[in-house]
Write a protein that holds these residues in place. Structure first.
Motif, mmCIF file in Angstrom:
data_model
loop_
_atom_site.group_PDB
_atom_site.id
_atom_site.type_symbol
_atom_site.label_atom_id
_atom_site.label_comp_id
_atom_site.label_asym_id
_atom_site.label_seq_id
_atom_site.Cartn_x
_atom_site.Cartn_y
_atom_site.Cartn_z
ATOM 1 N N LEU A 127 -4.783 56.931 28.621
ATOM 2 C CA LEU A 127 -3.339 57.007 28.349
ATOM 3 C C LEU A 127 -2.737 57.970 27.057
ATOM 4 C CD1 LEU A 127 -2.356 52.982 28.779
ATOM 5 C CD2 LEU A 127 -1.991 54.807 30.370
ATOM 6 N N THR A 128 -3.348 57.972 26.219
ATOM 7 C CA THR A 128 -3.471 58.744 25.163
ATOM 8 C C THR A 128 -3.266 60.220 25.660
ATOM 9 O OG1 THR A 128 -4.149 57.301 23.434
ATOM 10 C CG2 THR A 128 -4.025 59.508 22.778
ATOM 11 N N ALA A 129 -4.485 60.558 26.445
ATOM 12 C CA ALA A 129 -4.675 61.826 26.854
ATOM 13 C C ALA A 129 -3.555 62.135 27.931
ATOM 14 C CB ALA A 129 -5.735 62.125 27.528
ATOM 15 N N ALA A 130 -3.054 61.313 28.665
ATOM 16 C CA ALA A 130 -1.928 61.551 29.531
ATOM 17 C C ALA A 130 -0.650 61.878 28.785
ATOM 18 C CB ALA A 130 -1.897 60.319 30.823
ATOM 19 N N GLU A 131 -0.527 61.094 27.900
ATOM 20 C CA GLU A 131 0.868 61.545 27.061
ATOM 21 C C GLU A 131 0.837 62.906 26.362
ATOM 22 O OE1 GLU A 131 1.526 58.714 23.873
ATOM 23 O OE2 GLU A 131 2.008 57.340 25.038
ATOM 24 N N ASP A 132 -0.337 63.157 25.951
ATOM 25 C CA ASP A 132 -0.718 64.701 25.627
ATOM 26 C C ASP A 132 -0.327 65.568 26.646
ATOM 27 O OD1 ASP A 132 -1.194 66.602 23.405
ATOM 28 O OD2 ASP A 132 -3.107 66.895 24.902
ATOM 29 N N ALA A 133 -0.896 65.272 28.045
ATOM 30 C CA ALA A 133 -0.593 66.216 29.035
ATOM 31 C C ALA A 133 0.856 66.322 29.370
ATOM 32 C CB ALA A 133 -1.732 65.779 30.185
ATOM 33 N N LEU A 134 1.386 65.231 29.440
ATOM 34 C CA LEU A 134 2.786 65.287 29.805
ATOM 35 C C LEU A 134 3.603 65.794 28.923
ATOM 36 C CD1 LEU A 134 2.998 61.456 31.107
ATOM 37 C CD2 LEU A 134 3.454 63.462 32.427
ATOM 38 N N ARG A 135 3.405 65.752 27.679
ATOM 39 C CA ARG A 135 4.078 66.372 26.647
ATOM 40 C C ARG A 135 3.818 67.956 26.719
ATOM 41 N NH1 ARG A 135 1.852 63.858 22.427
ATOM 42 N NH2 ARG A 135 3.570 62.570 21.942
ATOM 43 N N ARG A 136 2.465 68.441 26.988
ATOM 44 C CA ARG A 136 2.463 69.884 27.083
ATOM 45 C C ARG A 136 3.059 70.376 28.374
ATOM 46 N NH1 ARG A 136 -3.308 71.030 26.743
ATOM 47 N NH2 ARG A 136 -3.836 68.844 27.304
ATOM 48 N N PHE A 137 2.654 69.655 29.491
ATOM 49 C CA PHE A 137 3.243 70.334 30.746
ATOM 50 C C PHE A 137 4.335 69.667 31.443
ATOM 51 C CE2 PHE A 137 -1.710 70.273 30.372
ATOM 52 C CZ PHE A 137 -1.769 71.632 30.126
ATOM 53 N N GLY A 138 5.101 68.524 30.887
ATOM 54 C CA GLY A 138 5.999 67.856 31.667
ATOM 55 C C GLY A 138 5.375 66.989 32.741
ATOM 56 N N PRO A 139 6.397 66.368 33.136
ATOM 57 C CA PRO A 139 6.118 65.343 34.485
ATOM 58 C C PRO A 139 5.798 65.977 35.623
ATOM 59 C CG PRO A 139 8.289 64.999 33.653
ATOM 60 C CD PRO A 139 7.833 66.061 32.759
ATOM 61 N N ALA A 140 6.304 67.152 35.745
ATOM 62 C CA ALA A 140 6.516 67.790 37.254
ATOM 63 C C ALA A 140 4.991 68.704 37.397
ATOM 64 C CB ALA A 140 7.439 68.772 37.093
ATOM 65 N N LYS A 141 4.553 68.805 36.105
ATOM 66 C CA LYS A 141 3.162 69.924 36.367
ATOM 67 C C LYS A 141 1.944 69.312 35.751
ATOM 68 C CE LYS A 141 5.696 74.132 35.961
ATOM 69 N NZ LYS A 141 5.795 75.310 35.332
ATOM 70 N N ALA A 142 2.162 68.082 35.064
ATOM 71 C CA ALA A 142 0.867 67.459 34.316
ATOM 72 C C ALA A 142 0.152 66.760 35.654
ATOM 73 C CB ALA A 142 1.322 66.421 33.289
ATOM 74 N N THR A 143 -1.347 66.764 35.537
ATOM 75 C CA THR A 143 -2.058 66.345 36.713
ATOM 76 C C THR A 143 -3.161 65.514 35.945
ATOM 77 O OG1 THR A 143 -3.629 68.166 36.710
ATOM 78 C CG2 THR A 143 -1.789 68.583 37.940
ATOM 79 N N VAL A 144 -3.752 64.804 37.029
ATOM 80 C CA VAL A 144 -4.837 63.868 36.399
ATOM 81 C C VAL A 144 -6.123 64.865 36.126
ATOM 82 C CG1 VAL A 144 -6.671 62.311 37.271
ATOM 83 C CG2 VAL A 144 -4.158 62.073 38.161
ATOM 84 N N VAL A 145 -6.190 66.002 36.532
ATOM 85 C CA VAL A 145 -7.312 67.029 36.181
ATOM 86 C C VAL A 145 -6.981 67.630 34.513
ATOM 87 C CG1 VAL A 145 -8.280 69.431 36.564
ATOM 88 C CG2 VAL A 145 -7.776 67.754 38.400
ATOM 89 N N ASP A 146 -5.526 67.772 34.077
ATOM 90 C CA ASP A 146 -5.229 67.956 32.857
ATOM 91 C C ASP A 146 -5.619 66.862 32.002
ATOM 92 O OD1 ASP A 146 -4.071 70.472 33.769
ATOM 93 O OD2 ASP A 146 -2.176 69.446 33.980
ATOM 94 N N VAL A 147 -5.501 65.559 32.386
ATOM 95 C CA VAL A 147 -5.800 64.482 31.748
ATOM 96 C C VAL A 147 -7.316 64.560 31.427
ATOM 97 C CG1 VAL A 147 -5.737 61.989 31.369
ATOM 98 C CG2 VAL A 147 -3.856 62.936 32.074
ATOM 99 N N ALA A 148 -7.933 64.681 32.554
ATOM 100 C CA ALA A 148 -9.628 64.511 32.491
ATOM 101 C C ALA A 148 -10.310 65.722 31.691
ATOM 102 C CB ALA A 148 -9.967 64.575 33.933
ATOM 103 N N ARG A 149 -9.439 66.834 31.644
ATOM 104 C CA ARG A 149 -9.903 67.960 30.917
ATOM 105 C C ARG A 149 -9.756 67.701 29.449
ATOM 106 N NH1 ARG A 149 -6.759 71.954 33.168
ATOM 107 N NH2 ARG A 149 -7.868 72.131 34.930
ATOM 108 N N THR A 150 -8.679 67.140 29.208
ATOM 109 C CA THR A 150 -8.385 66.817 27.763
ATOM 110 C C THR A 150 -9.588 65.881 27.183
ATOM 111 O OG1 THR A 150 -6.196 67.128 27.943
ATOM 112 C CG2 THR A 150 -6.867 65.688 26.280
ATOM 113 N N LEU A 151 -10.006 64.901 27.970
ATOM 114 C CA LEU A 151 -10.996 63.949 27.711
ATOM 115 C C LEU A 151 -12.445 64.619 27.732
ATOM 116 C CD1 LEU A 151 -9.227 61.074 29.201
ATOM 117 C CD2 LEU A 151 -9.610 61.200 26.718
ATOM 118 N N GLY A 152 -12.621 65.657 28.571
ATOM 119 C CA GLY A 152 -13.987 66.406 28.812
ATOM 120 C C GLY A 152 -14.810 65.443 30.032
ATOM 121 N N VAL A 153 -13.916 64.832 30.883
ATOM 122 C CA VAL A 153 -14.708 64.018 31.731
ATOM 123 C C VAL A 153 -14.104 64.549 33.162
ATOM 124 C CG1 VAL A 153 -14.804 61.961 30.462
ATOM 125 C CG2 VAL A 153 -12.896 62.270 31.903
#
Length: 195
Positions: free
Chosen positions: A13-39
């Motif tokens: 959830l913390t990584a998802a917030e970061d991805a949403l903040r950086r890319f916005g809700p239209a562009k943020a993906t699960v891959v972005d969240v995973a990449r932030t976490l290194g998984v």
């Protein structure tokens, strides 16, 4: 880097917030969240079965954080009038803080709120129930006039929407907003008070 075995929903959830903040809700993906976490993205899906479920969980987390103190205020002892005022002030302050301190994330929150109406609806029901608890206390102590408790609580919530609904966030930095809030509060209080 996080390993799959130590990955928690809270980290996601913390990584998802970061991805949403950086890319916005239209562009943020699960891959972005995973990449932030290194998984891998499949690791994220083990905790959240879909992108929609992840976004709904982020929305719920934001709502919970914004409204953390309200449950305590609704159940603490003391005069209903003071508790209701403090409850409304706390709700307004929490929403205003999120809107003014992190406008990118707040804009994302607004979008997710529109998408997750069921989550938001349940949250509003919880907030109205908290107001109802305070109103009921005031009625039982004869400080507030007798009325239908839930209808009255919903009316209080609706009457103060200007100070907690995200649609009005652009007005919350106005220097007169606190004065306007207090004027609405006085009107509500005069309507609630027993004669």
């Amino acid at each position: 880097m996080t390993t799959d075995t130590t990955l928690t929903a809270e980290q996601i959830l913390t990584a998802a917030e970061d991805a949403l903040r950086r890319f916005g809700p239209a562009k943020a993906t699960v891959v972005d969240v995973a990449r932030t976490l290194g998984v891998s993205h499949s690791s994220v899906y083990r905790h959240f079965p879909s992108k929609a479920a992840l976004r709904e969980a982020v929305t719920q987390r934001w709502l919970d954080q914004a409204h953390f103190q309200l449950a305590f205020i609704s159940t603490e002892p003391g005069p209903a009038e003071e508790r209701l005022h403090r409850w409304l002030v706390t709700l307004f302050a929490a929403k205003r803080k999120k809107a003014l301190d992190d406008p990118e994330l707040f804009a994302t929150y607004r979008t997710l709120v529109e998408e997750n109406s069921r989550t938001v609806g349940a949250n509003i029901d919880t907030l109205v129930d908290q107001i109802a608890q305070i109103v009921q206390d005031g009625m039982e102590k004869k400080d507030f006039k007798l009325a239908h408790i839930l209808t009255t609580a919903r009316a209080v919530f609706d009457a103060t929407a200007h100070f907690h609904h995200p649609a009005y966030a652009s007005e919350w930095s106005d220097p007169q907003v606190d004065e306007r809030f207090e004027a609405v509060w006085t009107l509500i209080l005069n309507g609630l008070r027993a004669k």
